[in-house]
Design a protein around this motif. Sequence first.
Motif, PDB file in Angstrom:
ATOM      1  N   TYR A 117     -40.215   7.977  77.478  1.00 20.34           N
ATOM      2  CA  TYR A 117     -39.738   8.574  76.229  1.00 20.34           C
ATOM      3  C   TYR A 117     -40.804   8.469  75.143  1.00 20.34           C
ATOM      4  CZ  TYR A 117     -35.267   8.198  78.672  1.00 20.34           C
ATOM      5  OH  TYR A 117     -34.266   8.289  79.598  1.00 20.34           O
ATOM      6  N   GLU A 118     -41.471   7.327  75.066  1.00 24.95           N
ATOM      7  CA  GLU A 118     -42.545   7.177  74.081  1.00 24.95           C
ATOM      8  C   GLU A 118     -43.661   8.182  74.339  1.00 24.95           C
ATOM      9  OE1 GLU A 118     -42.113   2.343  73.249  1.00 24.95           O
ATOM     10  OE2 GLU A 118     -43.536   3.114  74.737  1.00 24.95           O
ATOM     11  N   PHE A 119     -43.999   8.352  75.620  1.00 21.78           N
ATOM     12  CA  PHE A 119     -45.035   9.317  75.976  1.00 21.78           C
ATOM     13  C   PHE A 119     -44.656  10.723  75.529  1.00 21.78           C
ATOM     14  CE2 PHE A 119     -46.179  12.680  78.972  1.00 21.78           C
ATOM     15  CZ  PHE A 119     -47.551  12.674  78.856  1.00 21.78           C
ATOM     16  N   GLU A 120     -43.455  11.145  75.831  1.00 21.18           N
ATOM     17  CA  GLU A 120     -43.042  12.513  75.509  1.00 21.18           C
ATOM     18  C   GLU A 120     -43.060  12.752  73.996  1.00 21.18           C
ATOM     19  OE1 GLU A 120     -42.824  14.848  77.550  1.00 21.18           O
ATOM     20  OE2 GLU A 120     -42.619  13.842  79.479  1.00 21.18           O
ATOM     21  N   ILE A 121     -42.646  11.762  73.222  1.00 18.22           N
ATOM     22  CA  ILE A 121     -42.656  11.923  71.768  1.00 18.22           C
ATOM     23  C   ILE A 121     -44.086  12.001  71.243  1.00 18.22           C
ATOM     24  CG2 ILE A 121     -42.107  10.786  69.586  1.00 18.22           C
ATOM     25  CD1 ILE A 121     -39.581   9.683  70.978  1.00 18.22           C
TER      26      ILE A 121
ATOM     27  N   ILE B 225     -34.036   9.112  71.152  1.00 15.37           N
ATOM     28  CA  ILE B 225     -35.122   9.486  70.238  1.00 15.37           C
ATOM     29  C   ILE B 225     -35.246   8.464  69.119  1.00 15.37           C
ATOM     30  CG2 ILE B 225     -35.838  11.158  68.481  1.00 15.37           C
ATOM     31  CD1 ILE B 225     -36.428  12.263  71.149  1.00 15.37           C
ATOM     32  N   MET B 226     -34.129   8.115  68.496  1.00 17.22           N
ATOM     33  CA  MET B 226     -34.159   7.164  67.383  1.00 17.22           C
ATOM     34  C   MET B 226     -34.670   5.804  67.831  1.00 17.22           C
ATOM     35  SD  MET B 226     -30.765   8.048  65.071  1.00 17.22           S
ATOM     36  CE  MET B 226     -29.592   7.967  66.427  1.00 17.22           C
ATOM     37  N   LYS B 227     -34.215   5.339  68.987  1.00 17.08           N
ATOM     38  CA  LYS B 227     -34.659   4.049  69.507  1.00 17.08           C
ATOM     39  C   LYS B 227     -36.153   4.082  69.802  1.00 17.08           C
ATOM     40  CE  LYS B 227     -33.914   0.763  73.285  1.00 17.08           C
ATOM     41  NZ  LYS B 227     -33.160   0.495  74.539  1.00 17.08           N
ATOM     42  N   SER B 228     -36.627   5.170  70.410  1.00 14.41           N
ATOM     43  CA  SER B 228     -38.044   5.270  70.760  1.00 14.41           C
ATOM     44  C   SER B 228     -38.921   5.361  69.522  1.00 14.41           C
ATOM     45  CB  SER B 228     -38.276   6.483  71.669  1.00 14.41           C
ATOM     46  OG  SER B 228     -37.561   6.345  72.892  1.00 14.41           O
ATOM     47  N   LEU B 229     -38.450   6.070  68.489  1.00 14.02           N
ATOM     48  CA  LEU B 229     -39.211   6.148  67.238  1.00 14.02           C
ATOM     49  C   LEU B 229     -39.338   4.766  66.600  1.00 14.02           C
ATOM     50  CD1 LEU B 229     -37.855   9.447  65.639  1.00 14.02           C
ATOM     51  CD2 LEU B 229     -40.117   9.071  66.623  1.00 14.02           C
ATOM     52  N   ASP B 230     -38.260   3.981  66.653  1.00 20.55           N
ATOM     53  CA  ASP B 230     -38.324   2.615  66.129  1.00 20.55           C
ATOM     54  C   ASP B 230     -39.367   1.793  66.894  1.00 20.55           C
ATOM     55  OD1 ASP B 230     -36.387   3.097  64.228  1.00 20.55           O
ATOM     56  OD2 ASP B 230     -34.732   2.343  65.471  1.00 20.55           O
ATOM     57  N   GLU B 231     -39.376   1.945  68.217  1.00 23.09           N
ATOM     58  CA  GLU B 231     -40.324   1.186  69.030  1.00 23.09           C
ATOM     59  C   GLU B 231     -41.759   1.625  68.765  1.00 23.09           C
ATOM     60  OE1 GLU B 231     -38.775   2.031  72.873  1.00 23.09           O
ATOM     61  OE2 GLU B 231     -37.240   0.445  72.801  1.00 23.09           O
ATOM     62  N   LEU B 232     -41.967   2.925  68.625  1.00 20.36           N
ATOM     63  CA  LEU B 232     -43.310   3.434  68.333  1.00 20.36           C
ATOM     64  C   LEU B 232     -43.783   2.964  66.957  1.00 20.36           C
ATOM     65  CD1 LEU B 232     -42.923   7.079  69.697  1.00 20.36           C
ATOM     66  CD2 LEU B 232     -44.462   5.333  70.622  1.00 20.36           C
ATOM     67  N   GLY B 233     -42.858   2.958  66.009  1.00 19.89           N
ATOM     68  CA  GLY B 233     -43.217   2.475  64.680  1.00 19.89           C
ATOM     69  C   GLY B 233     -43.556   0.992  64.688  1.00 19.89           C
ATOM     70  N   ASP B 234     -42.761   0.203  65.425  1.00 21.09           N
ATOM     71  CA  ASP B 234     -43.017  -1.230  65.516  1.00 21.09           C
ATOM     72  C   ASP B 234     -44.368  -1.524  66.165  1.00 21.09           C
ATOM     73  OD1 ASP B 234     -40.586  -1.730  64.334  1.00 21.09           O
ATOM     74  OD2 ASP B 234     -39.530  -2.121  66.224  1.00 21.09           O
ATOM     75  N   ARG B 235     -44.769  -0.655  67.075  1.00 24.17           N
ATOM     76  CA  ARG B 235     -46.046  -0.845  67.773  1.00 24.17           C
ATOM     77  C   ARG B 235     -47.218  -0.244  66.997  1.00 24.17           C
ATOM     78  NH1 ARG B 235     -45.100   1.035  73.908  1.00 24.17           N
ATOM     79  NH2 ARG B 235     -47.254   0.312  74.063  1.00 24.17           N
ATOM     80  N   GLY B 236     -46.925   0.357  65.858  1.00 25.55           N
ATOM     81  CA  GLY B 236     -47.979   0.917  65.023  1.00 25.55           C
ATOM     82  C   GLY B 236     -48.608   2.174  65.564  1.00 25.55           C
ATOM     83  N   LEU B 237     -47.849   2.951  66.372  1.00 27.29           N
ATOM     84  CA  LEU B 237     -48.399   4.156  66.991  1.00 27.29           C
ATOM     85  C   LEU B 237     -48.063   5.425  66.219  1.00 27.29           C
ATOM     86  CD1 LEU B 237     -47.676   3.344  70.748  1.00 27.29           C
ATOM     87  CD2 LEU B 237     -49.676   2.768  69.363  1.00 27.29           C
ATOM     88  N   ILE B 238     -47.114   5.321  65.290  1.00 37.64           N
ATOM     89  CA  ILE B 238     -46.780   6.450  64.423  1.00 37.64           C
ATOM     90  C   ILE B 238     -46.577   5.927  63.006  1.00 37.64           C
ATOM     91  CG2 ILE B 238     -45.703   7.833  66.255  1.00 37.64           C
ATOM     92  CD1 ILE B 238     -42.973   6.982  65.110  1.00 37.64           C
ATOM     93  N   VAL B 239     -46.669   6.860  62.072  1.00 32.01           N
ATOM     94  CA  VAL B 239     -46.385   6.546  60.673  1.00 32.01           C
ATOM     95  C   VAL B 239     -45.154   7.352  60.272  1.00 32.01           C
ATOM     96  CG1 VAL B 239     -47.226   6.640  58.303  1.00 32.01           C
ATOM     97  CG2 VAL B 239     -48.814   6.125  60.175  1.00 32.01           C
ATOM     98  N   ARG B 240     -44.125   6.659  59.750  1.00 32.77           N
ATOM     99  CA  ARG B 240     -42.877   7.324  59.373  1.00 32.77           C
ATOM    100  C   ARG B 240     -42.687   7.232  57.870  1.00 32.77           C
ATOM    101  NH1 ARG B 240     -38.158   5.080  63.191  1.00 32.77           N
ATOM    102  NH2 ARG B 240     -37.101   6.925  62.377  1.00 32.77           N
ATOM    103  N   ASN B 241     -42.451   8.399  57.293  1.00 34.31           N
ATOM    104  CA  ASN B 241     -42.141   8.467  55.874  1.00 34.31           C
ATOM    105  C   ASN B 241     -40.925   9.370  55.732  1.00 34.31           C
ATOM    106  OD1 ASN B 241     -42.074   8.448  53.119  1.00 34.31           O
ATOM    107  ND2 ASN B 241     -43.897   9.730  52.844  1.00 34.31           N
ATOM    108  N   GLY B 242     -39.752   8.763  55.902  1.00 32.87           N
ATOM    109  CA  GLY B 242     -38.544   9.570  55.981  1.00 32.87           C
ATOM    110  C   GLY B 242     -38.562  10.372  57.273  1.00 32.87           C
ATOM    111  N   LYS B 243     -38.437  11.702  57.137  1.00 34.64           N
ATOM    112  CA  LYS B 243     -38.498  12.574  58.306  1.00 34.64           C
ATOM    113  C   LYS B 243     -39.911  13.045  58.621  1.00 34.64           C
ATOM    114  CE  LYS B 243     -33.784  14.405  57.913  1.00 34.64           C
ATOM    115  NZ  LYS B 243     -32.945  15.632  57.799  1.00 34.64           N
ATOM    116  N   ASP B 244     -40.844  12.649  57.785  1.00 35.01           N
ATOM    117  CA  ASP B 244     -42.241  13.036  57.981  1.00 35.01           C
ATOM    118  C   ASP B 244     -42.875  12.078  58.993  1.00 35.01           C
ATOM    119  OD1 ASP B 244     -44.771  13.984  57.831  1.00 35.01           O
ATOM    120  OD2 ASP B 244     -45.013  13.727  55.668  1.00 35.01           O
TER     121      ASP B 244
END
Length: 303
Positions: A6-10, A38-57
């Motif tokens: 799931y992380e890969f696909e995102i 999707i929500m769980k994977s986004l949290d994991e990606l954010g925790d691992r520092g692989l994405i930057v989240r600013n609201g929906k951006d």
Amino acid sequence: MSLTRYEFEILRYLEHEGKEIYDIRKLSDSLCISGTTIMKSLDELGDRGLIVRNGKDLTMNDAGLEALEPYRVKHAIIVGAGFGSRMMPATENRPKPMVTVNGVRIIDTLLDALVAVDIKDITVVGGYKVEKMYELLEKYPFIRILNNTKYEEENNISSALLSMDHFHGGCYFCEADLYITNPDIIQKYQYATNILGSWSLETDDWCFKMVDGYLDDYRKGNTYCYNYYGISYWTDEDSRKLKEDWVELYDEPDGGQLFWEFPPFIHRKERYKIEIRPCKKQDIMEIDSYYELAQLDSKYRLN
């Protein structure tokens, strides 16, 4: 840094689409993954520092790109040694992949799609009128061209064997006579061994079904199945196994009459878990006869 599927696909989707505003529904619909996952994977990606989240951006950063790098496809094999008799007289002086459709060579549609995702370690296996294949070097000077001298008496497993030294490290294996109308079917990153297939209620052509998530029941003609297209991806582990099976089955009686896909799809399918990567019928145009060619390009209608 390994990724879950799931992380890969995102991450692959974000890399392809670029920075924009993504809501959970859009990601879920585009990736065919539930909103909760999707929500769980986004949290994991954010925790691992692989994405930057600013609201929906959402933005994938350099760390995300680095995490995707092990999944980047760097090699491709294209086999196209056959005569193409049903395309005569268009193939009288050139192999089928070098026939033009509205001014574009058939094989160029595949090569351009590969180059667009920065794949340049490309091996093309020719046979019939192979000297015409060398015209490709004018536009693609980085490709290597191999000559299959057995194309008249053997099927394309001999082309596969000829390409083995370059079939490694995660590689696309493609048939050269496919006219690509949607270059996005060649993706920059791949997670698992897979082959393209388009859903069909009924077909009299080569096809397969999905059983427990993987390819099965490969044959000619079926219902509620996937049409076979000769574009596949093989992980490094599966490419090593496939080369072993090609060699061993080729050495058996009549082994030279096999198609390249028979070992992994039929004879030794228990050794593989091949996913089906869905595509649309309009993504790839199979031109099987001169009549079909003339329907697409009016210059051939005089014949």
